[in-house]
Design an enzyme around this catalytic site. Sequence first.
Site, mmCIF file in Angstrom:
data_model
loop_
_atom_site.group_PDB
_atom_site.id
_atom_site.type_symbol
_atom_site.label_atom_id
_atom_site.label_comp_id
_atom_site.label_asym_id
_atom_site.label_seq_id
_atom_site.Cartn_x
_atom_site.Cartn_y
_atom_site.Cartn_z
ATOM 1 N N GLU A 1 -5.244 2.045 2.792
ATOM 2 C CA GLU A 1 -5.138 0.807 3.582
ATOM 3 C C GLU A 1 -5.241 1.083 5.071
ATOM 4 O OE1 GLU A 1 -3.368 -2.306 6.022
ATOM 5 O OE2 GLU A 1 -2.646 -0.239 5.800
ATOM 6 N N GLU A 2 -4.645 2.179 5.514
ATOM 7 C CA GLU A 2 -4.575 2.445 6.946
ATOM 8 C C GLU A 2 -5.941 2.694 7.576
ATOM 9 O OE1 GLU A 2 -2.170 1.771 8.602
ATOM 10 O OE2 GLU A 2 -0.322 2.056 7.466
ATOM 11 N N ASP B 1 6.216 1.050 6.604
ATOM 12 C CA ASP B 1 4.789 0.722 6.497
ATOM 13 C C ASP B 1 4.119 1.733 5.577
ATOM 14 O OD1 ASP B 1 2.231 -0.253 6.902
ATOM 15 O OD2 ASP B 1 2.006 0.642 8.888
ATOM 16 N N ASP C 1 3.179 -6.345 3.699
ATOM 17 C CA ASP C 1 2.810 -5.222 4.561
ATOM 18 C C ASP C 1 3.212 -5.465 6.016
ATOM 19 O OD1 ASP C 1 1.752 -2.815 5.442
ATOM 20 O OD2 ASP C 1 -0.293 -3.586 5.613
ATOM 21 N N HIS D 1 0.828 -1.214 0.000
ATOM 22 C CA HIS D 1 0.000 0.000 0.000
ATOM 23 C C HIS D 1 0.860 1.261 0.000
ATOM 24 C CE1 HIS D 1 0.228 0.989 4.401
ATOM 25 N NE2 HIS D 1 0.211 -0.322 4.591
ATOM 26 N N HIS E 1 3.726 3.078 12.824
ATOM 27 C CA HIS E 1 2.793 4.210 12.984
ATOM 28 C C HIS E 1 3.365 5.319 13.872
ATOM 29 C CE1 HIS E 1 -1.076 1.687 11.964
ATOM 30 N NE2 HIS E 1 -0.127 1.617 11.029
#
Length: 469
Positions: free
Chosen positions: A334-335, A300, A362, A288, A432
């Site tokens: 995606e998130e 990520d 991922d 992604h 994140h």
Amino acid sequence: MKCVFLIFFMNLLSLYAGKSLRRGGSCPKTYEDIKNEIAGYTDIAKAIIDLAVHGKAQNRSYERLAVFADAIGPRLSGMKNLDAAIKYMFSALREDGLENVHLEPVKVPHWERGEEFAMMLEPRNHSIAILGLGNSVGTPPEGITAEVIVVASFDELHKRAQEAKGKIVVYNEPFISYGETVRYRSQGAVEAAKVGAVASLIRSIASFSIHSPHTGWQYYQPGVPRIPTACISVEDAEMMSRMSLRGIKIIVHLKMGAKTYPDAPSFNTVAEIVGSKYPEQIVLVSGHLDSWDVGQGAMDDGGGAFISWEALSLIKDLGLHPKRTLRLVLWTGEEQGGIGAEQYYQLHKENISNFDIVMESDEGTFQPSGLGFTGSAKAREIMKEIMTLLQPINVTDVYDNADGTDIDYWMRDGVPGASLRDDISKYFWFHHSQGDTMTVQDPNQMNLCAAVWTVVSYVIADMEEMLPR
């Protein structure tokens, strides 16, 4: 004699219909036939590994990602940075000489955190590092000042429900695993609101923290008040827990300028190497392109996106022409739960029988160990044979269950799925957070991941039969 005639007839039929001999035929390939067919790819697999790990393409996926991450930065859905990232990749894929490069429009959430801070006022002044959680509402302009109640679990919160009314709930839940502990991030605000809390602060879903909070998406429920919610560092959550256990009163001032806007236009980015014999059949590789709005989104999921691009580049560079179409998809949104992937699935599911396998990387591109796989027992045995081609780099394991928000839609409908498995011992240190930057990436490890991704996707795309369902 009848079997020989039937094979001849079916070969003619497949030639004119553009379809491979597949399951259900009277004389299907035996497992030994398939094993021998896979063994025939030994030299090609070695050529891919040599080019990716030792040859001219060495470090290419890393260097491409570094240029991209440094130039674009974080890419949350709805952000101009994500628009810039999609435009960048569209141009880069075309310049790389890939086929059918195009954008497929989707709508994605648009949330912005705005200005935010938190300050402990009692028992002493202390600046609390926070990151608002995606989809959170903001505080009133003047902020919220309230006493804190610290709990270690939802069970404790419910047992102490009478104490929580009018307070800020701080969750100091222990990190067990991401899959188990993430429910505190996704549901923490709702559970706190149910007992009358005015805000919630969640210990970051991370195994390690250096005063750095880790953000992520959270969800509200109809009929439950929407209260502001943010993640805090492991250190601050543990400190407030210790204070609370000593009977010390804690007061926190919280201010968050978060806002949600109407859904924004975005795109899934697609490129292909068109199949030479069965172009309508698809082997899909993906990562992604969106990320959170902190760090660089290099881990990520910049790494996953760029080894997926690298797979097509390596195949093209070697002049290989797989029988099936190898399709790269760089997902958007995606998130927020696979928003772009869900819309892609709705658009393409009518052709689901032509999807041979869906692959997503991922969970980092660190030292690889193998693939997670979801599919039939027969398909798993074929995948194990394919992975033996990667013995030169000692990456041969096949694990239970593929993971990937963006490919789940297909796997639930029976399409085989694969995800990269690698060393994630430090993955949640950076996940994140502001720490998700190019500094965590290693070019040698990315080379290995690209080799794995390329060998597997090419062999599946070039075998005479699709994977059995």
